[in-house]
Scaffold this motif. Structure first.
Motif, PDB file in Angstrom:
ATOM      1  N   ILE A 228       0.855  -1.185   0.000  1.00 35.36           N
ATOM      2  CA  ILE A 228       0.000   0.000   0.000  1.00 35.36           C
ATOM      3  C   ILE A 228       0.894   1.240   0.000  1.00 35.36           C
ATOM      4  CG2 ILE A 228      -1.812   1.268   1.220  1.00 35.36           C
ATOM      5  CD1 ILE A 228      -2.696  -1.471   0.094  1.00 35.36           C
ATOM      6  N   ASP A 229       0.641   2.137  -0.958  1.00 34.64           N
ATOM      7  CA  ASP A 229       1.422   3.368  -1.054  1.00 34.64           C
ATOM      8  C   ASP A 229       1.155   4.226   0.184  1.00 34.64           C
ATOM      9  OD1 ASP A 229       2.028   6.178  -1.620  1.00 34.64           O
ATOM     10  OD2 ASP A 229       2.376   5.499  -3.671  1.00 34.64           O
TER      11      ASP A 229
ATOM     12  N   THR B  50      -0.794   7.648  -0.782  1.00 36.64           N
ATOM     13  CA  THR B  50      -2.169   7.606  -1.297  1.00 36.64           C
ATOM     14  C   THR B  50      -3.061   6.618  -0.557  1.00 36.64           C
ATOM     15  OG1 THR B  50      -1.684   5.871  -2.915  1.00 36.64           O
ATOM     16  CG2 THR B  50      -1.325   8.181  -3.607  1.00 36.64           C
ATOM     17  N   GLN B  51      -2.444   5.728   0.210  1.00 34.91           N
ATOM     18  CA  GLN B  51      -3.176   4.650   0.901  1.00 34.91           C
ATOM     19  C   GLN B  51      -3.853   3.708  -0.101  1.00 34.91           C
ATOM     20  OE1 GLN B  51      -2.837   4.383   4.366  1.00 34.91           O
ATOM     21  NE2 GLN B  51      -1.386   6.003   3.896  1.00 34.91           N
ATOM     22  N   GLN B  52      -3.368   3.694  -1.326  1.00 32.84           N
ATOM     23  CA  GLN B  52      -3.886   2.827  -2.382  1.00 32.84           C
ATOM     24  C   GLN B  52      -2.826   1.771  -2.720  1.00 32.84           C
ATOM     25  OE1 GLN B  52      -7.051   3.173  -3.747  1.00 32.84           O
ATOM     26  NE2 GLN B  52      -7.241   4.646  -2.066  1.00 32.84           N
ATOM     27  N   PRO B  53      -3.263   0.666  -3.332  1.00 35.22           N
ATOM     28  CA  PRO B  53      -2.270  -0.331  -3.759  1.00 35.22           C
ATOM     29  C   PRO B  53      -1.237   0.304  -4.690  1.00 35.22           C
ATOM     30  CG  PRO B  53      -4.474  -1.244  -3.912  1.00 35.22           C
ATOM     31  CD  PRO B  53      -4.630   0.222  -3.595  1.00 35.22           C
ATOM     32  N   TYR B  54       0.008  -0.031  -4.476  1.00 37.19           N
ATOM     33  CA  TYR B  54       1.107   0.498  -5.288  1.00 37.19           C
ATOM     34  C   TYR B  54       1.407  -0.515  -6.383  1.00 37.19           C
ATOM     35  CZ  TYR B  54       5.659   2.516  -6.452  1.00 37.19           C
ATOM     36  OH  TYR B  54       6.731   3.094  -7.106  1.00 37.19           O
TER      37      TYR B  54
ATOM     38  N   GLN C  24       9.000   0.601  -2.494  1.00 34.63           N
ATOM     39  CA  GLN C  24       8.553   1.203  -3.749  1.00 34.63           C
ATOM     40  C   GLN C  24       9.643   1.081  -4.803  1.00 34.63           C
ATOM     41  OE1 GLN C  24       7.592   5.016  -1.964  1.00 34.63           O
ATOM     42  NE2 GLN C  24       5.484   4.836  -2.692  1.00 34.63           N
TER      43      GLN C  24
ATOM     44  N   THR D 140       1.563  -5.812   3.234  1.00 33.04           N
ATOM     45  CA  THR D 140       0.187  -5.318   3.166  1.00 33.04           C
ATOM     46  C   THR D 140       0.013  -4.056   3.980  1.00 33.04           C
ATOM     47  OG1 THR D 140      -0.407  -6.765   5.000  1.00 33.04           O
ATOM     48  CG2 THR D 140      -0.812  -7.584   2.762  1.00 33.04           C
TER      49      THR D 140
END
Length: 140
Positions: A3-4, A7-11, A63, A137
């Motif tokens: 999770i990025d 952004t709290q979104q999947p990277y 990342q 995760t």
């Protein structure tokens, strides 16, 4: 899945993630003019562009690892269309310096990114490779 943290979104990176640092949209008089001093078809200029703008961007070691691996996969695909990543889109709120969409060998540009990232990110890549990616995760 990682999770990025921003952004709290999947990277889920793509090779285009390496190009964000070269986006001159609304910065034509600053970054645009600075980048136009370089010739991306020249290997020496290309290396300086990558080392100065592309690789130092703030990214976690995870990342960097995931981005590196997605580029490695794209480079292994002989049919991957790197040129399409630099195509001008008049509908997008982004643009590259003048002439970049006509770069002679975009694959060489990305090969240089990969080669230099292998050296510059060595410690981060090593650290991430020793971890169990299935546990990524959480934010971090």
């Amino acid at each position: 899945m990682f999770i990025d943290p921003d952004t709290q979104q999947p990277y889920i990176p793509t090779p285009s993630y390496f190009l964000g640092c070269f986006d001159v949209y609304d910065r034509e008089e600053t970054l645009g003019e600075e980048l136009e001093r370089f010739e991306p078809n020249d290997p020496t200029d290309r290396e300086e562009l990558i080392l100065k703008y592309c690789l130092p961007r703030k990214r976690s070691y995870r990342q960097r690892f995931l981005l590196y691996k997605c580029l490695e996969e794209a480079l292994q695909d002989k049919n991957y269309d790197f040129q399409s990543l630099l195509k001008y889109d008049p509908e997008a709120y982004s643009s590259f310096p003048d002439g970049w969409d006509e770069m002679k060998d975009t694959r060489a540009f990305f090969e240089d990114i990969f080669r230099l990232a292998t050296v510059e990110w060595k410690d981060d890549l090593q650290k991430a490779s020793l971890e169990d990616q299935s546990t990524w995760t959480a934010v971090g």
